[in-house]
Write a protein that holds these residues in place. Sequence first.
Motif, PDB file in Angstrom:
ATOM      1  N   ILE A 156       0.839  -1.203   0.000  1.00 22.24           N
ATOM      2  CA  ILE A 156       0.000   0.000   0.000  1.00 22.24           C
ATOM      3  C   ILE A 156       0.875   1.253   0.000  1.00 22.24           C
ATOM      4  O   ILE A 156       0.636   2.197  -0.765  1.00 22.24           O
ATOM      5  N   LEU A 157       1.912   1.260   0.822  1.00 23.46           N
ATOM      6  CA  LEU A 157       2.810   2.421   0.877  1.00 23.46           C
ATOM      7  C   LEU A 157       3.529   2.641  -0.453  1.00 23.46           C
ATOM      8  O   LEU A 157       3.681   3.789  -0.907  1.00 23.46           O
ATOM      9  N   LEU A 158       3.964   1.546  -1.092  1.00 21.03           N
ATOM     10  CA  LEU A 158       4.686   1.672  -2.363  1.00 21.03           C
ATOM     11  C   LEU A 158       3.814   2.242  -3.488  1.00 21.03           C
ATOM     12  O   LEU A 158       4.336   2.724  -4.487  1.00 21.03           O
ATOM     13  N   HIS A 159       2.522   2.194  -3.300  1.00 23.70           N
ATOM     14  CA  HIS A 159       1.642   2.797  -4.297  1.00 23.70           C
ATOM     15  C   HIS A 159       1.840   4.311  -4.337  1.00 23.70           C
ATOM     16  O   HIS A 159       1.634   4.944  -5.380  1.00 23.70           O
ATOM     17  N   PHE A 160       2.257   4.894  -3.219  1.00 23.00           N
ATOM     18  CA  PHE A 160       2.346   6.344  -3.101  1.00 23.00           C
ATOM     19  C   PHE A 160       3.773   6.892  -3.025  1.00 23.00           C
ATOM     20  O   PHE A 160       3.967   8.095  -3.169  1.00 23.00           O
ATOM     21  N   THR A 161       4.758   6.048  -2.775  1.00 24.13           N
ATOM     22  CA  THR A 161       6.111   6.555  -2.505  1.00 24.13           C
ATOM     23  C   THR A 161       6.742   7.294  -3.677  1.00 24.13           C
ATOM     24  O   THR A 161       7.528   8.215  -3.461  1.00 24.13           O
ATOM     25  N   TYR A 162       6.416   6.938  -4.892  1.00 24.79           N
ATOM     26  CA  TYR A 162       6.971   7.647  -6.044  1.00 24.79           C
ATOM     27  C   TYR A 162       6.497   9.102  -6.038  1.00 24.79           C
ATOM     28  O   TYR A 162       7.301  10.021  -6.193  1.00 24.79           O
ATOM     29  N   GLN A 163       5.213   9.315  -5.825  1.00 21.83           N
ATOM     30  CA  GLN A 163       4.688  10.684  -5.747  1.00 21.83           C
ATOM     31  C   GLN A 163       5.248  11.406  -4.530  1.00 21.83           C
ATOM     32  O   GLN A 163       5.636  12.571  -4.623  1.00 21.83           O
ATOM     33  N   SER A 182       8.681   1.479  -6.803  1.00 19.55           N
ATOM     34  CA  SER A 182       7.327   1.988  -6.559  1.00 19.55           C
ATOM     35  C   SER A 182       6.539   2.036  -7.856  1.00 19.55           C
ATOM     36  O   SER A 182       7.114   2.106  -8.930  1.00 19.55           O
ATOM     37  N   ALA A 183       5.232   2.089  -7.722  1.00 18.52           N
ATOM     38  CA  ALA A 183       4.391   2.270  -8.903  1.00 18.52           C
ATOM     39  C   ALA A 183       4.563   3.696  -9.403  1.00 18.52           C
ATOM     40  O   ALA A 183       4.366   4.644  -8.651  1.00 18.52           O
ATOM     41  N   VAL A 184       4.959   3.853 -10.661  1.00 17.94           N
ATOM     42  CA  VAL A 184       5.157   5.186 -11.232  1.00 17.94           C
ATOM     43  C   VAL A 184       3.935   5.652 -12.018  1.00 17.94           C
ATOM     44  O   VAL A 184       3.870   6.798 -12.442  1.00 17.94           O
ATOM     45  N   ASN A 185       2.991   4.748 -12.240  1.00 18.46           N
ATOM     46  CA  ASN A 185       1.721   5.095 -12.879  1.00 18.46           C
ATOM     47  C   ASN A 185       0.692   4.041 -12.483  1.00 18.46           C
ATOM     48  O   ASN A 185       0.957   3.209 -11.622  1.00 18.46           O
ATOM     49  N   THR A 231      -1.084  -1.917 -14.896  1.00 16.04           N
ATOM     50  CA  THR A 231      -1.055  -3.203 -14.207  1.00 16.04           C
ATOM     51  C   THR A 231       0.380  -3.584 -13.864  1.00 16.04           C
ATOM     52  O   THR A 231       0.667  -4.032 -12.751  1.00 16.04           O
ATOM     53  N   TRP A 232       1.301  -3.394 -14.805  1.00 11.67           N
ATOM     54  CA  TRP A 232       2.704  -3.748 -14.585  1.00 11.67           C
ATOM     55  C   TRP A 232       3.270  -3.033 -13.366  1.00 11.67           C
ATOM     56  O   TRP A 232       3.922  -3.648 -12.521  1.00 11.67           O
ATOM     57  N   GLU A 233       3.032  -1.746 -13.265  1.00  8.68           N
ATOM     58  CA  GLU A 233       3.574  -0.981 -12.145  1.00  8.68           C
ATOM     59  C   GLU A 233       2.965  -1.439 -10.823  1.00  8.68           C
ATOM     60  O   GLU A 233       3.632  -1.426  -9.803  1.00  8.68           O
ATOM     61  N   HIS A 234       1.729  -1.880 -10.855  1.00  5.83           N
ATOM     62  CA  HIS A 234       1.105  -2.377  -9.625  1.00  5.83           C
ATOM     63  C   HIS A 234       1.670  -3.727  -9.186  1.00  5.83           C
ATOM     64  O   HIS A 234       1.569  -4.097  -8.024  1.00  5.83           O
ATOM     65  N   LEU A 235       2.286  -4.452 -10.101  1.00  9.35           N
ATOM     66  CA  LEU A 235       2.920  -5.719  -9.728  1.00  9.35           C
ATOM     67  C   LEU A 235       4.122  -5.486  -8.816  1.00  9.35           C
ATOM     68  O   LEU A 235       4.479  -6.354  -8.019  1.00  9.35           O
ATOM     69  N   LYS A 236       4.729  -4.304  -8.907  1.00  6.82           N
ATOM     70  CA  LYS A 236       5.833  -3.960  -8.004  1.00  6.82           C
ATOM     71  C   LYS A 236       5.373  -3.943  -6.549  1.00  6.82           C
ATOM     72  O   LYS A 236       6.155  -4.230  -5.648  1.00  6.82           O
ATOM     73  N   PHE A 271       5.694  -7.560  -5.688  1.00  5.97           N
ATOM     74  CA  PHE A 271       7.037  -8.137  -5.814  1.00  5.97           C
ATOM     75  C   PHE A 271       8.027  -7.628  -4.773  1.00  5.97           C
ATOM     76  O   PHE A 271       8.665  -8.430  -4.080  1.00  5.97           O
ATOM     77  N   TYR A 272       8.194  -6.324  -4.666  1.00  5.44           N
ATOM     78  CA  TYR A 272       9.258  -5.811  -3.796  1.00  5.44           C
ATOM     79  C   TYR A 272       9.031  -6.059  -2.305  1.00  5.44           C
ATOM     80  O   TYR A 272       9.979  -6.403  -1.595  1.00  5.44           O
ATOM     81  N   PRO A 273       7.804  -5.930  -1.786  1.00 12.34           N
ATOM     82  CA  PRO A 273       7.614  -6.326  -0.382  1.00 12.34           C
ATOM     83  C   PRO A 273       7.910  -7.812  -0.140  1.00 12.34           C
ATOM     84  O   PRO A 273       8.572  -8.170   0.838  1.00 12.34           O
ATOM     85  N   PHE A 274       7.452  -8.677  -1.064  1.00 12.87           N
ATOM     86  CA  PHE A 274       7.744 -10.107  -0.913  1.00 12.87           C
ATOM     87  C   PHE A 274       9.244 -10.370  -1.011  1.00 12.87           C
ATOM     88  O   PHE A 274       9.782 -11.188  -0.259  1.00 12.87           O
ATOM     89  N   LEU A 275       9.925  -9.699  -1.920  1.00 10.94           N
ATOM     90  CA  LEU A 275      11.367  -9.885  -2.052  1.00 10.94           C
ATOM     91  C   LEU A 275      12.094  -9.438  -0.787  1.00 10.94           C
ATOM     92  O   LEU A 275      12.980 -10.149  -0.291  1.00 10.94           O
TER      93      LEU A 275
END
Length: 172
Positions: free
Chosen positions: A19-26, A38-41, A44-49, A52-56
């Motif tokens: 949830i946090l990574l959805h906003f960190t780019y902005q 972070s999601a830059v837009n 769908t692809w950006e939302h996969l981050k 991915f990154y929290p699980f990683l």
Amino acid sequence: MKIKTWQIIVVIICLILGILLHFTYQWSGENQIVGLISAVNESTWEHLKLIFYPFLLMAIIGYFIIGKKTTNYWFAQAAGIFSAIAFTIIFFYTYTGIIGENFAWLNISSFVVAVVIGGYITYKVLISRKNYNAEIISIIFLIILILSFSLYTFNPPEISLFRDPINSTYGI
């Protein structure tokens, strides 16, 4: 620590971090380094981050907590991540294909379900007694995903998976 307890913690932390990574780019003032994870837009692809990154991150931390004591650790992590990502893509394109539009509440709900599925698959593989002998392949898979997310943040293919549905742009 027990594997089940750890995986419950992983799912909770992944939900929060995602949830946090959805906003960190902005929040970062559109810092391109932050945009790598972070999601830059709204594609769908950006939302996969967000999956991915929290699980990683939790996989790396978990390696030192439970990973050294289990077989198939990296295979379990890769299987969980793959399952969560696959569910997200399949669910999104199926429901939007049927309904013809997308809904934020359904996307958020599917994110939660994807993280739970990813955590559950990881757990089931970790407690399995079968040795899959796929640790190196799993690590390579995770590295390929890191490289793909990095590359496609800046230079995405112009297909719907990478298109921001709000302004029809791609990547940063």
